[in-house]
Enzyme design. Structure first.
Site, PDB file in Angstrom:
ATOM      1  N   GLN A 122     -24.526 -23.639  -0.689  1.00  0.00           N
ATOM      2  CA  GLN A 122     -25.630 -23.751  -1.656  1.00  0.00           C
ATOM      3  C   GLN A 122     -25.525 -22.864  -2.900  1.00  0.00           C
ATOM      4  O   GLN A 122     -25.814 -23.328  -4.013  1.00  0.00           O
ATOM      5  CB  GLN A 122     -26.970 -23.453  -0.952  1.00  0.00           C
ATOM      6  N   GLU A 128     -28.192 -17.367   3.209  1.00  0.00           N
ATOM      7  CA  GLU A 128     -29.504 -17.161   2.585  1.00  0.00           C
ATOM      8  C   GLU A 128     -30.361 -16.062   3.224  1.00  0.00           C
ATOM      9  O   GLU A 128     -30.762 -15.100   2.576  1.00  0.00           O
ATOM     10  CB  GLU A 128     -30.266 -18.500   2.627  1.00  0.00           C
ATOM     11  N   ASP A 166     -29.612 -17.927  -2.086  1.00  0.00           N
ATOM     12  CA  ASP A 166     -28.591 -18.908  -2.464  1.00  0.00           C
ATOM     13  C   ASP A 166     -28.817 -19.451  -3.873  1.00  0.00           C
ATOM     14  O   ASP A 166     -28.048 -19.192  -4.796  1.00  0.00           O
ATOM     15  CB  ASP A 166     -28.603 -20.078  -1.481  1.00  0.00           C
ATOM     16  N   GLY A 174     -49.199  -8.451  -8.870  1.00  0.00           N
ATOM     17  CA  GLY A 174     -49.501  -7.794 -10.137  1.00  0.00           C
ATOM     18  C   GLY A 174     -50.785  -6.984 -10.066  1.00  0.00           C
ATOM     19  O   GLY A 174     -51.298  -6.684  -8.985  1.00  0.00           O
ATOM     20  N   GLY A 175     -51.313  -6.654 -11.213  1.00  0.00           N
ATOM     21  CA  GLY A 175     -52.500  -5.810 -11.275  1.00  0.00           C
ATOM     22  C   GLY A 175     -53.801  -6.581 -11.120  1.00  0.00           C
ATOM     23  O   GLY A 175     -54.875  -5.984 -11.119  1.00  0.00           O
TER      24      GLY A 175
HETATM   25  N1  COA Z   1      -7.841 -26.013   0.758  1.00  0.00           N
HETATM   26  C1  COA Z   1      -7.423 -25.152   1.697  1.00  0.00           C
HETATM   27  N2  COA Z   1      -8.215 -24.241   2.274  1.00  0.00           N
HETATM   28  C2  COA Z   1      -9.482 -24.195   1.875  1.00  0.00           C
HETATM   29  C3  COA Z   1     -10.005 -25.060   0.894  1.00  0.00           C
HETATM   30  C4  COA Z   1      -9.112 -26.010   0.321  1.00  0.00           C
HETATM   31  N3  COA Z   1      -9.501 -26.866  -0.605  1.00  0.00           N
HETATM   32  N4  COA Z   1     -11.310 -24.787   0.720  1.00  0.00           N
HETATM   33  C5  COA Z   1     -11.610 -23.791   1.558  1.00  0.00           C
HETATM   34  N5  COA Z   1     -10.519 -23.419   2.256  1.00  0.00           N
HETATM   35  C6  COA Z   1     -10.402 -22.364   3.270  1.00  0.00           C
HETATM   36  C7  COA Z   1     -10.643 -20.991   2.676  1.00  0.00           C
HETATM   37  O1  COA Z   1      -9.515 -20.534   1.999  1.00  0.00           O
HETATM   38  C8  COA Z   1     -10.922 -20.204   3.963  1.00  0.00           C
HETATM   39  O2  COA Z   1      -9.700 -19.906   4.596  1.00  0.00           O
HETATM   40  P1  COA Z   1      -9.322 -18.434   5.159  1.00  0.00           P
HETATM   41  O3  COA Z   1     -10.407 -18.086   6.115  1.00  0.00           O
HETATM   42  O4  COA Z   1      -8.013 -18.656   5.820  1.00  0.00           O
HETATM   43  O5  COA Z   1      -9.274 -17.510   4.023  1.00  0.00           O
HETATM   44  C9  COA Z   1     -11.630 -21.231   4.835  1.00  0.00           C
HETATM   45  O6  COA Z   1     -11.432 -22.489   4.206  1.00  0.00           O
HETATM   46  C10 COA Z   1     -13.098 -21.046   5.074  1.00  0.00           C
HETATM   47  O7  COA Z   1     -13.779 -20.532   3.955  1.00  0.00           O
HETATM   48  P2  COA Z   1     -15.028 -19.581   4.173  1.00  0.00           P
HETATM   49  O8  COA Z   1     -15.599 -19.242   2.867  1.00  0.00           O
HETATM   50  O9  COA Z   1     -14.636 -18.432   5.053  1.00  0.00           O
HETATM   51  O10 COA Z   1     -16.048 -20.546   4.950  1.00  0.00           O
HETATM   52  P3  COA Z   1     -17.006 -20.234   6.186  1.00  0.00           P
HETATM   53  O11 COA Z   1     -17.632 -21.542   6.505  1.00  0.00           O
HETATM   54  O12 COA Z   1     -16.337 -19.538   7.296  1.00  0.00           O
HETATM   55  O13 COA Z   1     -18.117 -19.234   5.583  1.00  0.00           O
HETATM   56  C11 COA Z   1     -19.845 -18.576   4.053  1.00  0.00           C
HETATM   57  C12 COA Z   1     -19.151 -19.734   4.798  1.00  0.00           C
HETATM   58  C13 COA Z   1     -20.883 -19.175   3.132  1.00  0.00           C
HETATM   59  C14 COA Z   1     -20.540 -17.651   5.081  1.00  0.00           C
HETATM   60  C15 COA Z   1     -18.803 -17.769   3.248  1.00  0.00           C
HETATM   61  O14 COA Z   1     -18.083 -18.643   2.440  1.00  0.00           O
HETATM   62  C16 COA Z   1     -19.410 -16.656   2.397  1.00  0.00           C
HETATM   63  O15 COA Z   1     -19.820 -15.602   2.897  1.00  0.00           O
HETATM   64  N6  COA Z   1     -19.471 -16.887   1.076  1.00  0.00           N
HETATM   65  C17 COA Z   1     -19.936 -15.903   0.124  1.00  0.00           C
HETATM   66  C18 COA Z   1     -21.422 -15.772   0.141  1.00  0.00           C
HETATM   67  C19 COA Z   1     -22.132 -17.072  -0.076  1.00  0.00           C
HETATM   68  O16 COA Z   1     -21.947 -17.750  -1.056  1.00  0.00           O
HETATM   69  N7  COA Z   1     -23.038 -17.375   0.864  1.00  0.00           N
HETATM   70  C20 COA Z   1     -24.001 -18.415   0.685  1.00  0.00           C
HETATM   71  C21 COA Z   1     -23.531 -19.738   0.955  1.00  0.00           C
HETATM   72  S1  COA Z   1     -24.829 -20.823   0.493  1.00  0.00           S
END
Ligand code: COA
Length: 416
Positions: A17, A139, A168, A247-248
């Site tokens: 998001q 979030e 988010d 607020g106030g």
């Molecule tokens: N091709 C190849 N690999 C890809 C890719 C693509 N097109 N797109 C994503 N990936 C891989 C990433 O490189 C990552 O690999 P790695 O773990 O080997 O480095 C993997 O997919 C997963 O990405 P990740 O971001 O770790 O996803 P997740 O589902 O485990 O975590 C979140 C999701 C949101 C918790 C995390 O991305 C995060 O903390 N983001 C930052 C904060 C944020 O924006 N949070 C709010 C989300 S609404």
């Protein structure tokens, strides 16, 4: 009329998001947003909270309007080659992967700068540098870490997260502002730069009044909080203040007619000092206008429970819309508590474009939010979200410069 961000090309590596909120805003304003997704998988939200089997969820569609979608395995050799070309051809790259994911892919900021010194590289992370920098964050974690949860909810009850996605979508908004600022700066400097926004910081920015109150606490009780009038002592931290106004001008949510059966039959009511006499007349308490115990804001502070009790005796005789109709001409600020059902059915919001009906080839018609920011000279229409990989071929051809044979080979390779 041209769109405000016509000509800006964005490499959109965002998912879920926060990041998609940011790039959707830029796309609404006319940027060419190329969303990069994993082949065969795509943004996880395509499949989350589905209301129709095998069709992109509303979660996804409502965050990815006006974008193009390409599939690309950016961990394969061919994929990295294509990504390098995309970095060369784009103005902005946005990502919100877990900390370090882009580095592990072989594209740290230093490498991106080397490929394209004009690139603006924007990231959302849960936390800034420090002890929590490596955490994955969603979030509600951000709402908790940014001070929102500890200051939301009823006094003496558990901390509450809010329904508004301030972690988010709020951070996505902050990031979009940072990107546009960096684009403006690039006009003069000719160079790109890194734009970072931590969700904790974004939430805290929106909770600044609570940090204000934390510091005021050192100088005495927070008189405008209901607990002051109720004689409940303050602790060491900004407390939860229920529906007290931040607020106030004291305000609360009050019951309206039919509250027993309608969960949203409530109004917000603000006892703005300047119109106190109007409030007294409306609720049938004209004697409070001159009574020294009620006539001034300071005199009322220890009596807010009694004051709002009397106002509620009146609001309970009216619907929330009648309260609005009566109070608005008298300049008394009130707000009906609108349900999502009421908002979805409000035709005036359709007319302003706050809510837009979109047609999607697989799901049919659905409602979404429109761009809340209006520019007088630059239109901003909402277009449906892309299907997974819908624009892979055209982007590979027109932006990356691959021939049909090379596209077929990259597909054979699993790179796209
Ligand atoms: N091709 C190849 N690999 C890809 C890719 C693509 N097109 N797109 C994503 N990936 C891989 C990433 O490189 C990552 O690999 P790695 O773990 O080997 O480095 C993997 O997919 C997963 O990405 P990740 O971001 O770790 O996803 P997740 O589902 O485990 O975590 C979140 C999701 C949101 C918790 C995390 O991305 C995060 O903390 N983001 C930052 C904060 C944020 O924006 N949070 C709010 C989300 S609404």
């Amino acid at each position: 009329m041209s769109k405000a961000l016509d000509g800006v090309r964005i490499l959109d590596f965002t998912h879920v998001q926060s990041g998609p909120t940011c790039t959707q805003l830029l796309a609404w304003f006319g940027a060419d947003v190329i969303k990069v997704e994993r082949p065969g998988v795509g943004d996880a939200t395509r499949g989350q909270l589905r209301d129709i089997p095998d069709v992109d969820s509303l979660y996804f569609t409502m965050l990815n309007h006006n974008k193009r979608s390409v599939t690309l395995n950016s961990k394969s050799d061919k994929g990295k080659e294509i990504l390098t070309k995309l970095i060369e051809e784009c103005d902005v790259m946005v990502e919100n992967f877990a900390p370090g994911a882009l580095d592990r892919m072989g594209f740290p900021w230093e490498r991106i700068q080397e490929i394209n010194p004009k690139m603006i590289y924007a990231s959302v992370k849960g936390f800034g540098p420090g002890p929590y920098a490596d955490c994955k964050v969603y979030e509600n974690v951000a709402q908790c870490a940014g001070g929102s949860a500890s200051t939301t909810g009823m006094l003496g009850e558990v901390p509450m997260v809010t329904g508004a996605q301030i972690g988010d979508s709020g951070t996505g908004l902050h990031l979009a502002f940072g990107i546009v600022t960096a684009l403006y700066h690039r006009e003069q400097s000719g160079r790109g730069q890194r734009v970072e926004c931590a969700m904790q910081d974004g939430v805290l920015n929106l909770c600044r009044v609570k940090l204000r109150d934390q510091q005021r606490l050192a100088h005495g009780p927070l008189n405008e909080y209901s607990q002051f009038g109720e004689g409940i002592p303050f602790g060491e931290a900004t407390p939860r203040a229920g529906n007290d106004s931040g607020g106030g001008q004291p305000g609360r949510i009050l019951k309206c007619k039919d509250w027993e059966t309608d969960p949203d039959a409530y109004t917000y009511f603000i006892t703005q000092a300047a119109v106190w006499k109007n409030v007294c007349d409306v609720i049938g308490k004209p004697e409070w206008k001159e009574d020294p115990d009620y006539a001034t804001p300071n005199a009322r502070l220890p009596r807010l429970g009694e004051v709002f009790g009397a106002i509620e005796d009146w609001t309970m005789t009216k619907t929330k819309f009648e309260v609005l109709e009566i109070c608005n001409p008298l300049n008394i600020p009130v707000g009906p508590i609108l349900s999502m059902k009421e908002i979805a059915g409000d035709m005036s919001l359709r007319e302003t474009g706050a809510i837009v009906e979109v047609d999607h080839p697989e799901r049919g018609k659905y409602l979404t939010v429109g761009n809340p920011v209006k520019l007088s000279d630059s239109p901003s229409d909402v277009e449906r979200s892309p299907l997974l990989g819908e624009h892979t071929d055209e982007v590979m051809r027109d932006v990356v410069g691959l021939s049909d044979e090379e596209i077929a080979a990259a597909r054979e390779d699993g790179a796209i």
